[in-house]
Design a protein around this motif. Sequence first.
Motif, PDB file in Angstrom:
ATOM      1  N   LEU A 178      16.383  79.716  14.007  1.00 50.05           N
ATOM      2  CA  LEU A 178      16.559  79.413  15.214  1.00 50.05           C
ATOM      3  C   LEU A 178      17.830  80.026  16.608  1.00 50.05           C
ATOM      4  O   LEU A 178      17.786  79.783  17.480  1.00 50.05           O
ATOM      5  CB  LEU A 178      15.862  78.446  16.019  1.00 50.05           C
ATOM      6  CG  LEU A 178      13.870  78.331  15.237  1.00 50.05           C
ATOM      7  CD1 LEU A 178      13.115  77.295  15.179  1.00 50.05           C
ATOM      8  CD2 LEU A 178      13.392  79.724  16.357  1.00 50.05           C
ATOM      9  N   TYR A 179      18.671  79.307  16.084  1.00 49.97           N
ATOM     10  CA  TYR A 179      19.640  78.379  16.148  1.00 49.97           C
ATOM     11  C   TYR A 179      21.270  79.149  15.809  1.00 49.97           C
ATOM     12  O   TYR A 179      21.774  79.496  15.017  1.00 49.97           O
ATOM     13  CB  TYR A 179      20.027  76.639  16.077  1.00 49.97           C
ATOM     14  CG  TYR A 179      18.882  76.383  17.340  1.00 49.97           C
ATOM     15  CD1 TYR A 179      19.457  75.688  18.501  1.00 49.97           C
ATOM     16  CD2 TYR A 179      18.160  76.027  15.938  1.00 49.97           C
ATOM     17  CE1 TYR A 179      18.687  74.580  18.996  1.00 49.97           C
ATOM     18  CE2 TYR A 179      17.445  75.270  16.921  1.00 49.97           C
ATOM     19  CZ  TYR A 179      17.315  74.091  17.970  1.00 49.97           C
ATOM     20  OH  TYR A 179      16.714  73.772  18.779  1.00 49.97           O
ATOM     21  N   ARG A 180      21.218  79.717  17.725  1.00 47.35           N
ATOM     22  CA  ARG A 180      23.476  80.884  17.180  1.00 47.35           C
ATOM     23  C   ARG A 180      23.982  79.679  16.440  1.00 47.35           C
ATOM     24  O   ARG A 180      25.187  81.084  15.869  1.00 47.35           O
ATOM     25  CB  ARG A 180      22.896  81.950  18.436  1.00 47.35           C
ATOM     26  CG  ARG A 180      22.644  82.748  18.651  1.00 47.35           C
ATOM     27  CD  ARG A 180      22.755  84.003  19.434  1.00 47.35           C
ATOM     28  NE  ARG A 180      21.278  84.810  20.324  1.00 47.35           N
ATOM     29  CZ  ARG A 180      21.746  85.629  21.283  1.00 47.35           C
ATOM     30  NH1 ARG A 180      22.783  85.529  21.602  1.00 47.35           N
ATOM     31  NH2 ARG A 180      20.967  85.998  21.593  1.00 47.35           N
ATOM     32  N   GLY A 181      24.362  78.444  16.501  1.00 47.35           N
ATOM     33  CA  GLY A 181      25.439  78.001  16.784  1.00 47.35           C
ATOM     34  C   GLY A 181      24.902  77.859  15.630  1.00 47.35           C
ATOM     35  O   GLY A 181      26.553  77.659  14.991  1.00 47.35           O
ATOM     36  N   ALA A 182      23.992  78.686  14.607  1.00 54.13           N
ATOM     37  CA  ALA A 182      24.044  77.774  13.002  1.00 54.13           C
ATOM     38  C   ALA A 182      24.857  79.101  12.141  1.00 54.13           C
ATOM     39  O   ALA A 182      25.172  78.486  10.890  1.00 54.13           O
ATOM     40  CB  ALA A 182      22.774  77.342  12.484  1.00 54.13           C
ATOM     41  N   GLN A 183      24.924  80.356  12.889  1.00 48.26           N
ATOM     42  CA  GLN A 183      26.185  80.990  12.595  1.00 48.26           C
ATOM     43  C   GLN A 183      26.947  80.831  11.271  1.00 48.26           C
ATOM     44  O   GLN A 183      27.291  81.864  10.704  1.00 48.26           O
ATOM     45  CB  GLN A 183      25.729  82.399  13.343  1.00 48.26           C
ATOM     46  CG  GLN A 183      25.180  82.809  13.959  1.00 48.26           C
ATOM     47  CD  GLN A 183      23.590  83.553  13.130  1.00 48.26           C
ATOM     48  OE1 GLN A 183      23.607  84.655  12.235  1.00 48.26           O
ATOM     49  NE2 GLN A 183      22.541  83.441  13.372  1.00 48.26           N
ATOM     50  N   GLN A 184      28.084  80.084  12.418  1.00 48.09           N
ATOM     51  CA  GLN A 184      28.981  80.757  11.271  1.00 48.09           C
ATOM     52  C   GLN A 184      29.042  79.743  10.198  1.00 48.09           C
ATOM     53  O   GLN A 184      29.410  79.729   9.373  1.00 48.09           O
ATOM     54  CB  GLN A 184      30.055  79.116  12.550  1.00 48.09           C
ATOM     55  CG  GLN A 184      29.585  78.226  12.681  1.00 48.09           C
ATOM     56  CD  GLN A 184      30.569  76.972  13.882  1.00 48.09           C
ATOM     57  OE1 GLN A 184      31.731  77.723  13.575  1.00 48.09           O
ATOM     58  NE2 GLN A 184      29.955  76.786  14.398  1.00 48.09           N
ATOM     59  N   ASP A 185      27.828  78.778   9.895  1.00 47.27           N
ATOM     60  CA  ASP A 185      27.418  77.589   8.772  1.00 47.27           C
ATOM     61  C   ASP A 185      26.437  78.670   7.974  1.00 47.27           C
ATOM     62  O   ASP A 185      26.007  77.760   7.371  1.00 47.27           O
ATOM     63  CB  ASP A 185      26.983  77.067   9.132  1.00 47.27           C
ATOM     64  CG  ASP A 185      28.238  75.419   9.502  1.00 47.27           C
ATOM     65  OD1 ASP A 185      29.378  76.386   9.972  1.00 47.27           O
ATOM     66  OD2 ASP A 185      27.540  74.908  10.248  1.00 47.27           O
ATOM     67  N   ARG A 186      26.205  79.589   8.362  1.00 48.38           N
ATOM     68  CA  ARG A 186      24.616  79.817   7.534  1.00 48.38           C
ATOM     69  C   ARG A 186      25.074  80.321   6.083  1.00 48.38           C
ATOM     70  O   ARG A 186      23.912  80.401   5.157  1.00 48.38           O
ATOM     71  CB  ARG A 186      24.542  81.887   8.815  1.00 48.38           C
ATOM     72  CG  ARG A 186      23.737  82.047   7.836  1.00 48.38           C
ATOM     73  CD  ARG A 186      22.472  83.821   8.239  1.00 48.38           C
ATOM     74  NE  ARG A 186      22.577  83.637   9.463  1.00 48.38           N
ATOM     75  CZ  ARG A 186      21.658  82.793   9.990  1.00 48.38           C
ATOM     76  NH1 ARG A 186      20.387  83.255   9.005  1.00 48.38           N
ATOM     77  NH2 ARG A 186      21.091  82.257  11.413  1.00 48.38           N
ATOM     78  N   GLY A 187      26.535  81.472   5.746  1.00 49.67           N
ATOM     79  CA  GLY A 187      26.472  81.908   4.409  1.00 49.67           C
ATOM     80  C   GLY A 187      26.508  80.644   3.583  1.00 49.67           C
ATOM     81  O   GLY A 187      25.921  79.920   2.589  1.00 49.67           O
ATOM     82  N   PHE A 188      27.252  79.564   4.512  1.00 54.47           N
ATOM     83  CA  PHE A 188      27.298  77.418   3.498  1.00 54.47           C
ATOM     84  C   PHE A 188      26.104  77.093   3.296  1.00 54.47           C
ATOM     85  O   PHE A 188      25.906  76.773   2.488  1.00 54.47           O
ATOM     86  CB  PHE A 188      28.247  77.339   4.594  1.00 54.47           C
ATOM     87  CG  PHE A 188      29.650  76.956   3.950  1.00 54.47           C
ATOM     88  CD1 PHE A 188      30.858  77.399   2.935  1.00 54.47           C
ATOM     89  CD2 PHE A 188      30.014  77.901   5.038  1.00 54.47           C
ATOM     90  CE1 PHE A 188      31.731  77.991   2.495  1.00 54.47           C
ATOM     91  CE2 PHE A 188      31.370  78.698   5.320  1.00 54.47           C
ATOM     92  CZ  PHE A 188      32.305  78.291   3.642  1.00 54.47           C
ATOM     93  N   LEU A 189      25.668  77.056   4.100  1.00 53.46           N
ATOM     94  CA  LEU A 189      23.811  76.300   4.162  1.00 53.46           C
ATOM     95  C   LEU A 189      23.436  76.594   3.278  1.00 53.46           C
ATOM     96  O   LEU A 189      22.366  76.513   2.431  1.00 53.46           O
ATOM     97  CB  LEU A 189      23.305  76.439   6.077  1.00 53.46           C
ATOM     98  CG  LEU A 189      24.180  74.941   6.455  1.00 53.46           C
ATOM     99  CD1 LEU A 189      23.418  75.542   7.970  1.00 53.46           C
ATOM    100  CD2 LEU A 189      24.059  74.022   6.200  1.00 53.46           C
TER     101      LEU A 189
END
Length: 257
Positions: A184-195
């Motif tokens: 839902l949140y674009r702000g999570a894109q930078q963390d996507r792979g890690f999460l």
Amino acid sequence: MNRTQFINSAQRALLIIFSAIAALVAVWLLPPIAQDPAYHDFADRRGLLGIPGFLNIITNLAFLAVGVAGILLCTAREGLGARRAWLTCFTGITLVALGSSYYHLAPDNGTLVWDRLPMSIGFMALSVAVLADHVNPRLEKILLAPAIVLGLASVIYWHYTDDLRPYVLVQFLPLLLLPAVLALYRGAQQDRGFLLAALLIYALSKLAEHFDRVLFTLTGEIVSGHSLKHLLAALALFVIYWMLRRRSRPAESAVSS
């Protein structure tokens, strides 16, 4: 923020809230879940140096290492987003190393309490940190203290009623929140792979825990599923730690330049 952006943001937040409420209702509609006494019957009971269940205890050092590393990172990076929530999370992880070790010295419901209390702190702080990082930073101030209280209360409730339902929700809430936030949140894109990596590794740790005896047999009784669970869960948390460490690097570069 214009009207359309505000409405879209509100809709996403409502979806997160609805998912959490739906999970709460679904768990509470289940019949009471008692602690299975067989849970304490671990495949690997071998002792070493006078320590019973040695590998199930010594593998907790992985939690200690990640927890201490995370505490040091959070205390050194004042500008880190959701810093208090992450610091609380890594403090809980550090305490898990102590609580889990104590539990494995004499596994029963009484000692398990001291394993689950710090785990509840870690789970709830992680959930708040993710929400504060990607939904709204103000959520850290609003939710952190109540979330920790609810997490601890779920363990105390189980201890006195032998009903695991609230604790089940606390333990699996991050598994529900992470995919929702990523979607839902674009702000999570930078963390996507890690999460996503952390989520996958944690899921594998739960599978290892479930197949404790099977894995002990398959490895020629070298290591049990429960010991692997400790190592995999700690690895998932290390991925989170590395995500935060990388996130803080631009600030370091800016200062040095």
